[in-house]
Scaffold this motif. Sequence first.
Motif, mmCIF file in Angstrom:
data_model
loop_
_atom_site.group_PDB
_atom_site.id
_atom_site.type_symbol
_atom_site.label_atom_id
_atom_site.label_comp_id
_atom_site.label_asym_id
_atom_site.label_seq_id
_atom_site.Cartn_x
_atom_site.Cartn_y
_atom_site.Cartn_z
ATOM 1 N N UNK A 151 0.841 -1.197 0.000
ATOM 2 C CA UNK A 151 0.000 0.000 0.000
ATOM 3 C C UNK A 151 0.879 1.252 0.000
ATOM 4 N N UNK A 152 1.910 1.266 0.842
ATOM 5 C CA UNK A 152 2.793 2.431 0.927
ATOM 6 C C UNK A 152 3.504 2.701 -0.387
ATOM 7 N N UNK A 153 3.770 1.646 -1.160
ATOM 8 C CA UNK A 153 4.462 1.794 -2.439
ATOM 9 C C UNK A 153 3.510 2.105 -3.596
ATOM 10 N N UNK A 154 2.209 2.032 -3.370
ATOM 11 C CA UNK A 154 1.247 2.206 -4.455
ATOM 12 C C UNK A 154 1.314 3.620 -5.011
ATOM 13 N N UNK A 155 1.230 3.767 -6.333
ATOM 14 C CA UNK A 155 1.203 5.118 -6.922
ATOM 15 C C UNK A 155 0.092 5.959 -6.317
ATOM 16 N N UNK A 156 0.401 7.222 -6.095
ATOM 17 C CA UNK A 156 -0.483 8.242 -5.538
ATOM 18 C C UNK A 156 -0.520 8.259 -4.013
ATOM 19 N N UNK A 157 -0.010 7.235 -3.335
ATOM 20 C CA UNK A 157 -0.001 7.252 -1.868
ATOM 21 C C UNK A 157 1.087 8.209 -1.385
ATOM 22 N N UNK A 158 0.701 9.155 -0.535
ATOM 23 C CA UNK A 158 1.656 10.128 -0.008
ATOM 24 C C UNK A 158 1.834 10.011 1.497
ATOM 25 N N UNK A 159 1.021 9.189 2.169
ATOM 26 C CA UNK A 159 1.162 8.984 3.612
ATOM 27 C C UNK A 159 0.315 7.796 4.024
ATOM 28 N N UNK A 160 0.695 7.192 5.153
ATOM 29 C CA UNK A 160 -0.116 6.184 5.812
ATOM 30 C C UNK A 160 -0.682 6.781 7.090
ATOM 31 N N UNK A 161 -1.890 6.357 7.441
ATOM 32 C CA UNK A 161 -2.532 6.801 8.680
ATOM 33 C C UNK A 161 -3.037 5.566 9.415
ATOM 34 N N UNK A 162 -2.565 5.368 10.635
ATOM 35 C CA UNK A 162 -2.989 4.231 11.431
ATOM 36 C C UNK A 162 -4.388 4.458 11.981
ATOM 37 N N UNK A 163 -5.309 3.546 11.662
ATOM 38 C CA UNK A 163 -6.652 3.576 12.234
ATOM 39 C C UNK A 163 -6.746 2.543 13.336
ATOM 40 N N UNK A 164 -6.275 2.898 14.511
ATOM 41 C CA UNK A 164 -6.066 1.917 15.576
ATOM 42 C C UNK A 164 -7.362 1.350 16.140
ATOM 43 N N UNK A 165 -8.422 2.141 16.156
ATOM 44 C CA UNK A 165 -9.669 1.661 16.763
ATOM 45 C C UNK A 165 -10.238 0.499 15.962
ATOM 46 N N UNK A 166 -10.386 0.693 14.653
ATOM 47 C CA UNK A 166 -10.895 -0.388 13.799
ATOM 48 C C UNK A 166 -9.909 -1.551 13.737
ATOM 49 N N UNK A 167 -8.623 -1.243 13.729
ATOM 50 C CA UNK A 167 -7.625 -2.303 13.661
ATOM 51 C C UNK A 167 -7.685 -3.177 14.909
ATOM 52 N N UNK A 168 -7.780 -2.565 16.078
ATOM 53 C CA UNK A 168 -7.861 -3.343 17.319
ATOM 54 C C UNK A 168 -9.094 -4.241 17.316
ATOM 55 N N UNK A 169 -10.203 -3.714 16.802
ATOM 56 C CA UNK A 169 -11.421 -4.524 16.735
ATOM 57 C C UNK A 169 -11.231 -5.710 15.793
ATOM 58 N N UNK A 170 -10.564 -5.477 14.674
ATOM 59 C CA UNK A 170 -10.359 -6.556 13.705
ATOM 60 C C UNK A 170 -9.379 -7.601 14.236
ATOM 61 N N UNK A 171 -8.361 -7.138 14.961
ATOM 62 C CA UNK A 171 -7.372 -8.062 15.522
ATOM 63 C C UNK A 171 -7.875 -8.750 16.789
ATOM 64 N N UNK A 172 -8.883 -8.167 17.431
ATOM 65 C CA UNK A 172 -9.370 -8.700 18.698
ATOM 66 C C UNK A 172 -8.462 -8.387 19.859
ATOM 67 N N UNK A 173 -7.720 -7.268 19.753
ATOM 68 C CA UNK A 173 -6.799 -6.888 20.830
ATOM 69 C C UNK A 173 -7.300 -5.636 21.526
ATOM 70 N N UNK A 174 -6.662 -5.300 22.643
ATOM 71 C CA UNK A 174 -7.021 -4.094 23.376
ATOM 72 C C UNK A 174 -6.522 -2.857 22.631
ATOM 73 N N UNK A 175 -7.151 -1.743 22.928
ATOM 74 C CA UNK A 175 -6.741 -0.475 22.329
ATOM 75 C C UNK A 175 -5.769 0.230 23.276
ATOM 76 N N UNK A 176 -4.614 -0.375 23.461
ATOM 77 C CA UNK A 176 -3.615 0.243 24.333
ATOM 78 C C UNK A 176 -2.239 0.102 23.694
ATOM 79 N N UNK A 177 -1.261 0.707 24.351
ATOM 80 C CA UNK A 177 0.075 0.817 23.770
ATOM 81 C C UNK A 177 0.704 -0.545 23.500
ATOM 82 N N UNK A 178 0.735 -1.399 24.507
ATOM 83 C CA UNK A 178 1.401 -2.693 24.350
ATOM 84 C C UNK A 178 0.733 -3.545 23.275
#
Length: 294
Positions: A151-178
Amino acid sequence: MIGGCDEVRSPSGAWRSLLFFPATRPDRYEKALETGADMVCADLEDAVARDAKGEARARAAELLRDGPWRAERAAIRINAVDSETGRRDLEEVTAAWAAGSHGEPLTLVIPKVSGAADVGQVREAARGAGITVRAIAMIESASGLENAAAIARAPSVVALLLGAVDLAADLGCDLDWEALLYARGRVVHAAALGRVPTLDVPSLELDDPAGLAAHTRAVARLGFSGKAAIHPRQIAPIHEALAPTAEELRRARAILDAYERAGEGVFSFEGTMVDRPVVEAARKTVHRAGDANE
């Protein structure tokens, strides 16, 4: 080149802050710019209720078509491109930008990017409308994390943005630092491979500037260039946290001065070996100080 495409790039190579505001509130656009955020984003996704999506889309189109829209500092977040809502967003905002006869690329924040093909879909839609886009790709799913480097290498991409809330839900992990440390590291790694900056998730705590500053410093140590925000009062703590301390700036400038005197090669400075990577880090520190004073 950045992100594999020579037609678009971020204005300074990295953004410290990206401030979201609901597209249903176009009156907040100028106010968002006045906060000093490096980028502002009219949001068609999370900040808008389902029954207000059409209104948000129409108001965003008005901003794009009639302006004033500062293309170098403003973005639109559409809905996921694999949804009917997202496809309508993409069609109407690209058409509005084209109708305004703007010469600059349109910056779009693309949520729930699962692979480079999602970015390609956005790029093709923009090409069909006769415009170019700069894509800020959101990594917020297990598949997106797996494919982050592509994704980072895809043409037109100029930045990545971490969406931690949805990612934590998809991974089934807590929304904390560790729990999210591995994910953050992987996103930074992917961004480095694609030579694009990366922004951390907005803090949901609106009344904890000290906590926000501490968290911003922590993600910066991991390699994040900045952090997204959902309220104007979050911008100052983010920028202050990313600015080098007086001692860091003194040392960086002294290293650069010593490098100029020493010329090429390795040399010793204040008891520490200095080589090219250390010099480059010093240059970045001085650059950060310049951003902080803008």
